[in-house]
Design a protein around this motif. Structure first.
Motif, mmCIF file in Angstrom:
data_model
loop_
_atom_site.group_PDB
_atom_site.id
_atom_site.type_symbol
_atom_site.label_atom_id
_atom_site.label_comp_id
_atom_site.label_asym_id
_atom_site.label_seq_id
_atom_site.Cartn_x
_atom_site.Cartn_y
_atom_site.Cartn_z
ATOM 1 N N ARG A 311 0.836 -1.208 0.000
ATOM 2 C CA ARG A 311 0.000 0.000 0.000
ATOM 3 C C ARG A 311 0.867 1.253 0.000
ATOM 4 O O ARG A 311 0.586 2.211 -0.725
ATOM 5 N N ILE A 312 1.936 1.242 0.790
ATOM 6 C CA ILE A 312 2.856 2.376 0.797
ATOM 7 C C ILE A 312 3.446 2.594 -0.593
ATOM 8 O O ILE A 312 3.514 3.725 -1.091
ATOM 9 N N ASN A 313 3.872 1.505 -1.227
ATOM 10 C CA ASN A 313 4.479 1.615 -2.553
ATOM 11 C C ASN A 313 3.491 2.156 -3.581
ATOM 12 O O ASN A 313 3.859 2.965 -4.441
ATOM 13 N N ARG A 314 2.219 1.718 -3.506
ATOM 14 C CA ARG A 314 1.222 2.216 -4.461
ATOM 15 C C ARG A 314 0.995 3.714 -4.270
ATOM 16 O O ARG A 314 0.919 4.475 -5.244
ATOM 17 N N ILE A 315 0.880 4.126 -3.015
ATOM 18 C CA ILE A 315 0.673 5.553 -2.745
ATOM 19 C C ILE A 315 1.898 6.359 -3.189
ATOM 20 O O ILE A 315 1.775 7.429 -3.802
ATOM 21 N N PHE A 316 3.077 5.835 -2.908
ATOM 22 C CA PHE A 316 4.324 6.501 -3.268
ATOM 23 C C PHE A 316 4.413 6.693 -4.778
ATOM 24 O O PHE A 316 4.710 7.787 -5.273
ATOM 25 N N MET A 317 4.129 5.628 -5.519
ATOM 26 C CA MET A 317 4.224 5.707 -6.977
ATOM 27 C C MET A 317 3.161 6.655 -7.547
ATOM 28 O O MET A 317 3.438 7.386 -8.506
ATOM 29 N N GLN A 318 1.968 6.669 -6.949
ATOM 30 C CA GLN A 318 0.932 7.580 -7.419
ATOM 31 C C GLN A 318 1.333 9.029 -7.141
ATOM 32 O O GLN A 318 1.087 9.924 -7.962
ATOM 33 N N LEU A 319 1.964 9.256 -6.000
ATOM 34 C CA LEU A 319 2.442 10.597 -5.659
ATOM 35 C C LEU A 319 3.458 11.083 -6.692
ATOM 36 O O LEU A 319 3.382 12.218 -7.176
ATOM 37 N N VAL A 320 4.419 10.226 -7.012
ATOM 38 C CA VAL A 320 5.446 10.583 -8.005
ATOM 39 C C VAL A 320 4.817 10.804 -9.374
ATOM 40 O O VAL A 320 5.159 11.752 -10.091
ATOM 41 N N LYS A 321 3.876 9.930 -9.730
ATOM 42 C CA LYS A 321 3.204 10.041 -11.033
ATOM 43 C C LYS A 321 2.448 11.363 -11.144
ATOM 44 O O LYS A 321 2.531 12.061 -12.164
ATOM 45 N N ASP A 322 1.711 11.734 -10.076
ATOM 46 C CA ASP A 322 0.956 12.992 -10.099
ATOM 47 C C ASP A 322 1.881 14.198 -10.160
ATOM 48 O O ASP A 322 1.600 15.171 -10.868
ATOM 49 N N ALA A 323 2.989 14.124 -9.414
ATOM 50 C CA ALA A 323 3.947 15.230 -9.416
ATOM 51 C C ALA A 323 4.562 15.412 -10.796
ATOM 52 O O ALA A 323 4.750 16.536 -11.275
ATOM 53 N N HIS A 324 4.885 14.287 -11.463
ATOM 54 C CA HIS A 324 5.472 14.344 -12.806
ATOM 55 C C HIS A 324 4.450 14.881 -13.811
ATOM 56 O O HIS A 324 4.771 15.733 -14.655
ATOM 57 N N LYS A 325 3.205 14.402 -13.686
ATOM 58 C CA LYS A 325 2.161 14.817 -14.618
ATOM 59 C C LYS A 325 1.869 16.305 -14.485
ATOM 60 O O LYS A 325 1.710 17.020 -15.484
ATOM 61 N N ASN A 326 1.806 16.785 -13.258
ATOM 62 C CA ASN A 326 1.483 18.195 -13.009
ATOM 63 C C ASN A 326 2.702 19.098 -12.984
ATOM 64 O O ASN A 326 2.574 20.314 -12.788
ATOM 65 N N ARG A 327 3.876 18.486 -13.129
ATOM 66 C CA ARG A 327 5.133 19.225 -13.079
ATOM 67 C C ARG A 327 5.229 20.079 -11.817
ATOM 68 O O ARG A 327 5.567 21.257 -11.843
ATOM 69 N N ASN A 328 4.875 19.446 -10.720
ATOM 70 C CA ASN A 328 4.848 20.148 -9.442
ATOM 71 C C ASN A 328 5.588 19.310 -8.396
ATOM 72 O O ASN A 328 5.037 18.383 -7.827
ATOM 73 N N TRP A 329 6.844 19.664 -8.172
ATOM 74 C CA TRP A 329 7.683 18.967 -7.187
ATOM 75 C C TRP A 329 8.041 19.913 -6.058
ATOM 76 O O TRP A 329 9.118 19.807 -5.470
ATOM 77 N N ASP A 330 7.134 20.811 -5.702
ATOM 78 C CA ASP A 330 7.461 21.835 -4.727
ATOM 79 C C ASP A 330 7.647 21.297 -3.306
ATOM 80 O O ASP A 330 8.066 22.024 -2.418
ATOM 81 N N PHE A 331 7.338 20.012 -3.065
ATOM 82 C CA PHE A 331 7.507 19.456 -1.734
ATOM 83 C C PHE A 331 8.908 18.912 -1.511
ATOM 84 O O PHE A 331 9.247 18.463 -0.413
ATOM 85 N N ILE A 332 9.727 18.878 -2.556
ATOM 86 C CA ILE A 332 11.106 18.381 -2.400
ATOM 87 C C ILE A 332 12.025 19.589 -2.165
ATOM 88 O O ILE A 332 11.993 20.554 -2.865
#
Length: 332
Positions: A311-332
């Motif tokens: 479950r952690i891995n699925r959420i993690f990958m979805q987070l990365v996918k959304d950040a890449h799609k929206n070009r929004n990595w402001d949390f890093i």
């Protein structure tokens, strides 16, 4: 002694303190008309609580800058001047960090006895729920930069001291007298579904006064906490606040079965002696609560931990996918 009454609401964390503080601050004028004043000196404008009182009294690694800012400010003069110049009868100070197990905090606030009669209001919570919620809160707070797992968090002696409520109450009783320490059971207040009114009526607020809906400090899940912790290990400067918001915006479907850490069932029994003293001296019975049992066989434990990791891995990958799609990595 004058006829002033000063209430020091010391929390603890995760007992509805944010809702109480926002209610007191946002309804300031109405409460003042009732003779109740939410003290303005030392109150943080954004957080609506008396963070400066903690900064003035306590020095720790995560609040060192704030402590150095306030240690030379004459906070007692500011507070006493406000109290004596007011026509209000009751005054309230609220800051959950004042429940840190540091005997110097009540000593440094002993000046309040010169301003009126003092009552300390201390809302406690069964230790297993308290420490679990405290961990999930601290993980997302940017200033603390907590990197411990839940098991490591519980192995930290400083953490466990926060849940020895009898000793914390004793620190305040040594300065203000045991008869002036009012300890409340959060679980009972919460069941009555009127926590804000139940607490604020102690301060003199009319029981039938209707507070508007106030913000609540939402608790994150263990999955979110673990993602924040692991992200912080990879990116030490990760913006935890923004990462938390990014996770919350994903509208992650809740688990069919809530994840229960193995250590949770061991917490309450370890505080039995402390809770005996709490009941005997302050009249609050946390002994009546049963530990959260989580005893499963080795196979089920492996499967449960495996499902947690997936479950952690699925959420993690979805987070990365959304950040890449929206070009929004402001949390890093």
């Amino acid at each position: 002694m004058n006829n002033k009454k000063i209430f020091i609401h010391i929390g603890t964390y995760k007992t509805g303190t944010s809702s109480i503080q926002w209610s007191l601050a946002d309804c300031y004028d109405d409460l003042l008309n009732m003779g109740v004043q939410y003290i303005q000196a030392g109150r943080h404008l954004d957080f609506k609580k008396h963070l400066a009182f903690f900064d003035y009294c306590h020095k720790s690694n995560y609040n060192l800058v704030r402590h150095n800012k306030w240690k030379d400010v004459n906070l007692p003069n500011l507070v006493c001047e406000e109290i004596f110049s007011s026509s209000a009868r009751n005054f309230v100070i609220s800051e959950e960090e004042l429940s840190v197990p540091d005997a110097e905090i009540p000593k440094k606030l002993s000046f309040l006895k010169d301003c009126g009669d003092v009552e300390v209001v201390f809302c406690v919570r069964r230790q297993d729920k308290f420490l679990e919620s405290l961990y999930l809160q601290f993980i997302k707070e940017p200033g603390r930069r907590l990197k411990q797992s839940f098991a490591e968090f519980l192995n930290d002696p400083e953490t466990m001291k926060r849940a020895k409520f009898d000793e914390i109450a004793d620190n305040w009783a040594d300065v203000f007298g045991v008869e002036n320490i009012r300890v409340l059971d959060f679980e009972i207040l919460k069941q009555q579904d009127n926590l804000i009114s139940n607490v604020t009526k102690i301060f003199g607020v009319a029981p039938d006064y209707s507070f508007p809906d106030m913000r609540q400090n939402q608790t994150i899940s263990h999955e979110m906490a673990e993602i924040i912790r692991r992200f912080s290990a990879m990116y030490p400067k990760v913006r935890r606040g923004r990462l938390t918001l990014a996770l919350e915006s994903m509208n992650i479907a809740p688990q069919k079965e809530r994840f229960i850490p193995d250590e949770l069932g061991e917490i309450l029994p370890s505080f039995e002696d402390a809770n005996v003293r709490l009941k005997e001296r302050y009249g609050v019975d946390l002994l009546k609560y049963e530990p959260v049992l989580n005893k499963v066989g080795p196979r089920e434990k492996l499967l449960r931990n495996y499902r947690f990791e997936r479950r952690i891995n699925r959420i993690f990958m979805q987070l990365v996918k959304d950040a890449h799609k929206n070009r929004n990595w402001d949390f890093i």
